[in-house]
Motif scaffolding. Structure first.
Motif, PDB file in Angstrom:
ATOM      1  N   ALA A   1       0.862  -1.171   0.000  1.00  0.00           N
ATOM      2  CA  ALA A   1       0.000   0.000   0.000  1.00  0.00           C
ATOM      3  C   ALA A   1       0.901   1.223   0.000  1.00  0.00           C
ATOM      4  CB  ALA A   1      -0.891   0.000   1.239  1.00  0.00           C
ATOM      5  N   MET A   2       0.481   2.262  -0.678  1.00  0.00           N
ATOM      6  CA  MET A   2       1.258   3.494  -0.764  1.00  0.00           C
ATOM      7  C   MET A   2       0.486   4.638  -0.135  1.00  0.00           C
ATOM      8  SD  MET A   2       4.125   2.739  -2.197  1.00  0.00           S
ATOM      9  CE  MET A   2       4.747   4.385  -2.524  1.00  0.00           C
ATOM     10  N   GLY A   3       1.216   5.582   0.411  1.00  0.00           N
ATOM     11  CA  GLY A   3       0.555   6.683   1.089  1.00  0.00           C
ATOM     12  C   GLY A   3       1.218   8.010   0.828  1.00  0.00           C
ATOM     13  N   TRP A   4       0.463   9.043   1.081  1.00  0.00           N
ATOM     14  CA  TRP A   4       0.979  10.413   1.102  1.00  0.00           C
ATOM     15  C   TRP A   4       1.014  10.877   2.559  1.00  0.00           C
ATOM     16  CZ3 TRP A   4       3.251  13.241  -2.583  1.00  0.00           C
ATOM     17  CH2 TRP A   4       3.106  12.820  -3.907  1.00  0.00           C
TER      18      TRP A   4
ATOM     19  N   ARG B   1      -3.297   5.514  -7.831  1.00  0.00           N
ATOM     20  CA  ARG B   1      -2.027   4.906  -8.212  1.00  0.00           C
ATOM     21  C   ARG B   1      -2.114   4.356  -9.623  1.00  0.00           C
ATOM     22  NH1 ARG B   1      -0.641   0.607  -3.874  1.00  0.00           N
ATOM     23  NH2 ARG B   1       0.946  -0.141  -5.349  1.00  0.00           N
ATOM     24  N   ASP B   2      -1.012   4.419 -10.326  1.00  0.00           N
ATOM     25  CA  ASP B   2      -0.892   3.855 -11.671  1.00  0.00           C
ATOM     26  C   ASP B   2       0.047   2.663 -11.552  1.00  0.00           C
ATOM     27  OD1 ASP B   2      -0.242   3.191 -14.248  1.00  0.00           O
ATOM     28  OD2 ASP B   2       0.096   5.245 -14.910  1.00  0.00           O
TER      29      ASP B   2
ATOM     30  N   GLY C   1      -4.835  -3.022  -4.463  1.00  0.00           N
ATOM     31  CA  GLY C   1      -6.114  -3.275  -5.112  1.00  0.00           C
ATOM     32  C   GLY C   1      -6.984  -2.048  -5.281  1.00  0.00           C
ATOM     33  N   GLY C   2      -6.541  -0.905  -4.755  1.00  0.00           N
ATOM     34  CA  GLY C   2      -7.270   0.335  -4.959  1.00  0.00           C
ATOM     35  C   GLY C   2      -8.145   0.791  -3.807  1.00  0.00           C
ATOM     36  N   THR C   3      -8.142   0.070  -2.700  1.00  0.00           N
ATOM     37  CA  THR C   3      -8.874   0.538  -1.528  1.00  0.00           C
ATOM     38  C   THR C   3      -8.153   1.747  -0.940  1.00  0.00           C
ATOM     39  OG1 THR C   3      -9.668  -1.690  -1.046  1.00  0.00           O
ATOM     40  CG2 THR C   3      -9.734  -0.091   0.756  1.00  0.00           C
TER      41      THR C   3
ATOM     42  N   MET D   1       3.454   4.906 -10.251  1.00  0.00           N
ATOM     43  CA  MET D   1       3.197   6.294  -9.876  1.00  0.00           C
ATOM     44  C   MET D   1       2.074   6.362  -8.846  1.00  0.00           C
ATOM     45  SD  MET D   1       5.238   8.315 -11.625  1.00  0.00           S
ATOM     46  CE  MET D   1       4.418   9.908 -11.454  1.00  0.00           C
ATOM     47  N   VAL D   2       2.191   7.336  -7.959  1.00  0.00           N
ATOM     48  CA  VAL D   2       1.143   7.625  -6.988  1.00  0.00           C
ATOM     49  C   VAL D   2       0.798   9.106  -7.102  1.00  0.00           C
ATOM     50  CG1 VAL D   2       0.423   7.436  -4.576  1.00  0.00           C
ATOM     51  CG2 VAL D   2       2.207   5.928  -5.438  1.00  0.00           C
ATOM     52  N   TYR D   3      -0.483   9.412  -6.997  1.00  0.00           N
ATOM     53  CA  TYR D   3      -0.941  10.789  -7.160  1.00  0.00           C
ATOM     54  C   TYR D   3      -1.788  11.208  -5.959  1.00  0.00           C
ATOM     55  CZ  TYR D   3       0.283   9.682 -11.978  1.00  0.00           C
ATOM     56  OH  TYR D   3       0.939   9.281 -13.106  1.00  0.00           O
TER      57      TYR D   3
END
Length: 119
Positions: free
Chosen positions: A32-35, A70-71, A53-55, A76-78
């Motif tokens: 999982a990615m975060g800002w 995310r892409d 998975g996009g949650t 990439m994460v936006y």
């Protein structure tokens, strides 16, 4: 390891910004990615996160105003930030993370991108 944030700037209250983060596959593909954001003298806080998975999950302070995406093809994460407030002013970082599972301060972090919201 690569974490390169961009897209910050100076905007008036009520404005919008879109942050981007280029990551290396080693961090991105399994996590999982975060800002995160950090003001000088304050702890870094996780404001938005997204699983593979996009949650998504958001801090209460940004819910309804920020959108993380995310892409998976391009690592990439936006972060789309709308209705910005002066209290959103901080340096923004991306990294892996979900809930209380987060990198330590001594783990690798990118240079961040400064967001300044004027009142």
């Amino acid at each position: 390891v690569q974490l390169v944030e961009s897209g910050g700037g100076l905007v008036p209250a009520g404005g919008s910004l879109r942050l981007s983060c280029a990551t290396s596959g080693s961090i991105f593909s399994l996590n999982a990615m975060g800002w995160y954001r950090q003001d000088p003298g304050k702890r870094r806080e996780l404001v938005a996160a997204i699983t593979t998975g996009g949650t998504t999950d958001y801090a209460d302070s940004v819910k309804g105003r920020f959108t993380i995406a995310r892409d998976n093809s391009n690592n990439m994460v936006y972060l789309q930030m709308n209705s910005l407030k002066p209290e959103d002013t901080a340096v923004y970082y991306c990294n892996w993370g979900w809930g209380s599972s987060q990198p330590y301060d001594y783990d690798y972090w990118g240079q961040g991108t400064q967001v300044t919201v004027s009142s």
